[in-house]
Design a protein around this motif. Sequence first.
Motif, PDB file in Angstrom:
ATOM      1  N   GLN A  40       0.810  -1.218   0.000  1.00 51.05           N
ATOM      2  CA  GLN A  40       0.000   0.000   0.000  1.00 51.05           C
ATOM      3  C   GLN A  40       0.847   1.273   0.000  1.00 51.05           C
ATOM      4  O   GLN A  40       0.314   2.373   0.099  1.00 51.05           O
ATOM      5  N   ALA A  41       2.151   1.150  -0.151  1.00 47.48           N
ATOM      6  CA  ALA A  41       3.039   2.318  -0.170  1.00 47.48           C
ATOM      7  C   ALA A  41       2.790   3.146  -1.425  1.00 47.48           C
ATOM      8  O   ALA A  41       2.632   2.623  -2.514  1.00 47.48           O
ATOM      9  N   ASN A  42       2.750   4.457  -1.218  1.00 46.51           N
ATOM     10  CA  ASN A  42       2.607   5.381  -2.340  1.00 46.51           C
ATOM     11  C   ASN A  42       3.870   6.244  -2.355  1.00 46.51           C
ATOM     12  O   ASN A  42       3.923   7.308  -1.738  1.00 46.51           O
ATOM     13  N   ILE A  43       4.872   5.769  -3.058  1.00 44.50           N
ATOM     14  CA  ILE A  43       6.190   6.392  -3.078  1.00 44.50           C
ATOM     15  C   ILE A  43       6.127   7.805  -3.660  1.00 44.50           C
ATOM     16  O   ILE A  43       6.690   8.746  -3.110  1.00 44.50           O
ATOM     17  N   ALA A  44       5.446   7.953  -4.775  1.00 40.05           N
ATOM     18  CA  ALA A  44       5.372   9.257  -5.441  1.00 40.05           C
ATOM     19  C   ALA A  44       4.690  10.288  -4.547  1.00 40.05           C
ATOM     20  O   ALA A  44       5.156  11.432  -4.436  1.00 40.05           O
ATOM     21  N   HIS A  45       3.615   9.897  -3.885  1.00 39.84           N
ATOM     22  CA  HIS A  45       2.903  10.820  -2.991  1.00 39.84           C
ATOM     23  C   HIS A  45       3.768  11.192  -1.788  1.00 39.84           C
ATOM     24  O   HIS A  45       3.793  12.353  -1.366  1.00 39.84           O
ATOM     25  N   SER A  46       4.491  10.223  -1.255  1.00 41.26           N
ATOM     26  CA  SER A  46       5.376  10.483  -0.112  1.00 41.26           C
ATOM     27  C   SER A  46       6.472  11.474  -0.490  1.00 41.26           C
ATOM     28  O   SER A  46       6.796  12.382   0.274  1.00 41.26           O
ATOM     29  N   GLN A  47       7.023  11.297  -1.676  1.00 40.06           N
ATOM     30  CA  GLN A  47       8.053  12.219  -2.154  1.00 40.06           C
ATOM     31  C   GLN A  47       7.464  13.619  -2.332  1.00 40.06           C
ATOM     32  O   GLN A  47       8.088  14.615  -1.946  1.00 40.06           O
ATOM     33  N   THR A  48       6.266  13.718  -2.858  1.00 42.08           N
ATOM     34  CA  THR A  48       5.599  15.009  -3.017  1.00 42.08           C
ATOM     35  C   THR A  48       5.376  15.684  -1.667  1.00 42.08           C
ATOM     36  O   THR A  48       5.603  16.891  -1.519  1.00 42.08           O
ATOM     37  N   LEU A  49       4.933  14.916  -0.675  1.00 41.03           N
ATOM     38  CA  LEU A  49       4.715  15.481   0.655  1.00 41.03           C
ATOM     39  C   LEU A  49       6.005  16.046   1.241  1.00 41.03           C
ATOM     40  O   LEU A  49       6.000  17.126   1.854  1.00 41.03           O
ATOM     41  N   LEU A  50       7.115  15.331   1.069  1.00 44.37           N
ATOM     42  CA  LEU A  50       8.391  15.819   1.579  1.00 44.37           C
ATOM     43  C   LEU A  50       8.822  17.092   0.854  1.00 44.37           C
ATOM     44  O   LEU A  50       9.303  18.045   1.488  1.00 44.37           O
ATOM     45  N   ARG A  51       8.645  17.140  -0.444  1.00 43.85           N
ATOM     46  CA  ARG A  51       9.000  18.349  -1.201  1.00 43.85           C
ATOM     47  C   ARG A  51       8.110  19.524  -0.780  1.00 43.85           C
ATOM     48  O   ARG A  51       8.593  20.644  -0.631  1.00 43.85           O
ATOM     49  N   GLN A  52       6.833  19.266  -0.552  1.00 46.49           N
ATOM     50  CA  GLN A  52       5.929  20.324  -0.104  1.00 46.49           C
ATOM     51  C   GLN A  52       6.319  20.841   1.277  1.00 46.49           C
ATOM     52  O   GLN A  52       6.099  22.015   1.591  1.00 46.49           O
ATOM     53  N   ALA A  53       6.902  19.971   2.092  1.00 43.74           N
ATOM     54  CA  ALA A  53       7.347  20.369   3.431  1.00 43.74           C
ATOM     55  C   ALA A  53       8.654  21.156   3.387  1.00 43.74           C
ATOM     56  O   ALA A  53       9.104  21.671   4.403  1.00 43.74           O
ATOM     57  N   GLY A  54       9.265  21.245   2.214  1.00 46.77           N
ATOM     58  CA  GLY A  54      10.484  22.032   2.075  1.00 46.77           C
ATOM     59  C   GLY A  54      11.765  21.239   2.029  1.00 46.77           C
ATOM     60  O   GLY A  54      12.849  21.811   2.148  1.00 46.77           O
ATOM     61  N   VAL A  55      11.684  19.930   1.854  1.00 49.95           N
ATOM     62  CA  VAL A  55      12.892  19.118   1.711  1.00 49.95           C
ATOM     63  C   VAL A  55      13.481  19.416   0.334  1.00 49.95           C
ATOM     64  O   VAL A  55      12.837  19.195  -0.682  1.00 49.95           O
ATOM     65  N   THR A  56      14.702  19.934   0.328  1.00 46.01           N
ATOM     66  CA  THR A  56      15.343  20.313  -0.931  1.00 46.01           C
ATOM     67  C   THR A  56      16.447  19.348  -1.340  1.00 46.01           C
ATOM     68  O   THR A  56      16.893  19.375  -2.475  1.00 46.01           O
ATOM     69  N   GLY A  57      16.877  18.515  -0.418  1.00 53.51           N
ATOM     70  CA  GLY A  57      17.965  17.582  -0.708  1.00 53.51           C
ATOM     71  C   GLY A  57      17.472  16.241  -1.195  1.00 53.51           C
ATOM     72  O   GLY A  57      16.331  16.084  -1.637  1.00 53.51           O
ATOM     73  N   GLU A  58      18.338  15.272  -1.086  1.00 54.67           N
ATOM     74  CA  GLU A  58      18.072  13.917  -1.538  1.00 54.67           C
ATOM     75  C   GLU A  58      16.919  13.298  -0.753  1.00 54.67           C
ATOM     76  O   GLU A  58      16.675  13.653   0.396  1.00 54.67           O
ATOM     77  N   ILE A  59      16.246  12.364  -1.397  1.00 62.70           N
ATOM     78  CA  ILE A  59      15.203  11.582  -0.727  1.00 62.70           C
ATOM     79  C   ILE A  59      15.568  10.110  -0.878  1.00 62.70           C
ATOM     80  O   ILE A  59      15.834   9.639  -1.985  1.00 62.70           O
ATOM     81  N   PHE A  60      15.591   9.412   0.256  1.00 58.84           N
ATOM     82  CA  PHE A  60      15.941   7.995   0.287  1.00 58.84           C
ATOM     83  C   PHE A  60      14.690   7.177   0.584  1.00 58.84           C
ATOM     84  O   PHE A  60      13.855   7.579   1.387  1.00 58.84           O
ATOM     85  N   PHE A  61      14.580   6.035  -0.065  1.00 59.54           N
ATOM     86  CA  PHE A  61      13.449   5.131   0.111  1.00 59.54           C
ATOM     87  C   PHE A  61      13.964   3.886   0.808  1.00 59.54           C
ATOM     88  O   PHE A  61      14.842   3.195   0.274  1.00 59.54           O
ATOM     89  N   VAL A  62      13.433   3.617   2.003  1.00 57.94           N
ATOM     90  CA  VAL A  62      13.985   2.546   2.826  1.00 57.94           C
ATOM     91  C   VAL A  62      12.907   1.587   3.314  1.00 57.94           C
ATOM     92  O   VAL A  62      11.722   1.917   3.342  1.00 57.94           O
ATOM     93  N   SER A  63      13.378   0.423   3.721  1.00 58.46           N
ATOM     94  CA  SER A  63      12.536  -0.574   4.356  1.00 58.46           C
ATOM     95  C   SER A  63      13.316  -1.182   5.514  1.00 58.46           C
ATOM     96  O   SER A  63      14.384  -1.761   5.300  1.00 58.46           O
ATOM     97  N   ALA A  64      12.782  -1.059   6.703  1.00 56.44           N
ATOM     98  CA  ALA A  64      13.424  -1.682   7.860  1.00 56.44           C
ATOM     99  C   ALA A  64      13.252  -3.198   7.805  1.00 56.44           C
ATOM    100  O   ALA A  64      14.097  -3.936   8.302  1.00 56.44           O
ATOM    101  N   LEU A  65      12.188  -3.647   7.170  1.00 62.38           N
ATOM    102  CA  LEU A  65      11.911  -5.080   7.090  1.00 62.38           C
ATOM    103  C   LEU A  65      12.909  -5.794   6.177  1.00 62.38           C
ATOM    104  O   LEU A  65      13.487  -6.809   6.549  1.00 62.38           O
ATOM    105  N   THR A  66      13.132  -5.242   4.991  1.00 58.30           N
ATOM    106  CA  THR A  66      14.037  -5.887   4.043  1.00 58.30           C
ATOM    107  C   THR A  66      15.451  -5.303   4.086  1.00 58.30           C
ATOM    108  O   THR A  66      16.385  -5.904   3.577  1.00 58.30           O
ATOM    109  N   GLY A  67      15.590  -4.117   4.645  1.00 62.74           N
ATOM    110  CA  GLY A  67      16.891  -3.460   4.707  1.00 62.74           C
ATOM    111  C   GLY A  67      17.223  -2.661   3.455  1.00 62.74           C
ATOM    112  O   GLY A  67      18.272  -2.020   3.393  1.00 62.74           O
ATOM    113  N   SER A  68      16.344  -2.663   2.475  1.00 65.44           N
ATOM    114  CA  SER A  68      16.641  -1.941   1.235  1.00 65.44           C
ATOM    115  C   SER A  68      16.725  -0.436   1.491  1.00 65.44           C
ATOM    116  O   SER A  68      15.958   0.123   2.265  1.00 65.44           O
ATOM    117  N   GLY A  69      17.699   0.178   0.866  1.00 68.89           N
ATOM    118  CA  GLY A  69      17.904   1.614   0.972  1.00 68.89           C
ATOM    119  C   GLY A  69      18.664   2.075   2.199  1.00 68.89           C
ATOM    120  O   GLY A  69      19.146   3.206   2.245  1.00 68.89           O
TER     121      GLY A  69
END
Length: 83
Positions: A40-69
């Motif tokens: 149910q993850a919405n990666i694109a929407h999450s990235q948009t929310l961070l940009r709207q909050a003023g995040v100007t740097g890199e965005i990392f996509f992670v999973s604590a379950l699988t360790g990816s990212g």
Amino acid sequence: AQILVAVQDATREDSFFPPNYFLMFPQHTIGVVTKADMAQANIAHSQTLLRQAGVTGEIFFVSALTGSGLSELREYLLNQNNV
């Protein structure tokens, strides 16, 4: 603080941060989207929310379950001490 890290749950439709929140800080701001592996993850929407909050740097996509990212995020943060 040398760097601010904003965290967004990829399964949430809203953000805890108001628009442009991080723009009031002089520090570099990066974003971390958690639960990126969930169906149910919405990666694109999450990235948009961070940009709207003023995040100007890199965005990392992670999973604590699988360790990816996590290794990329860790490497990035460790290299910030050398800058």
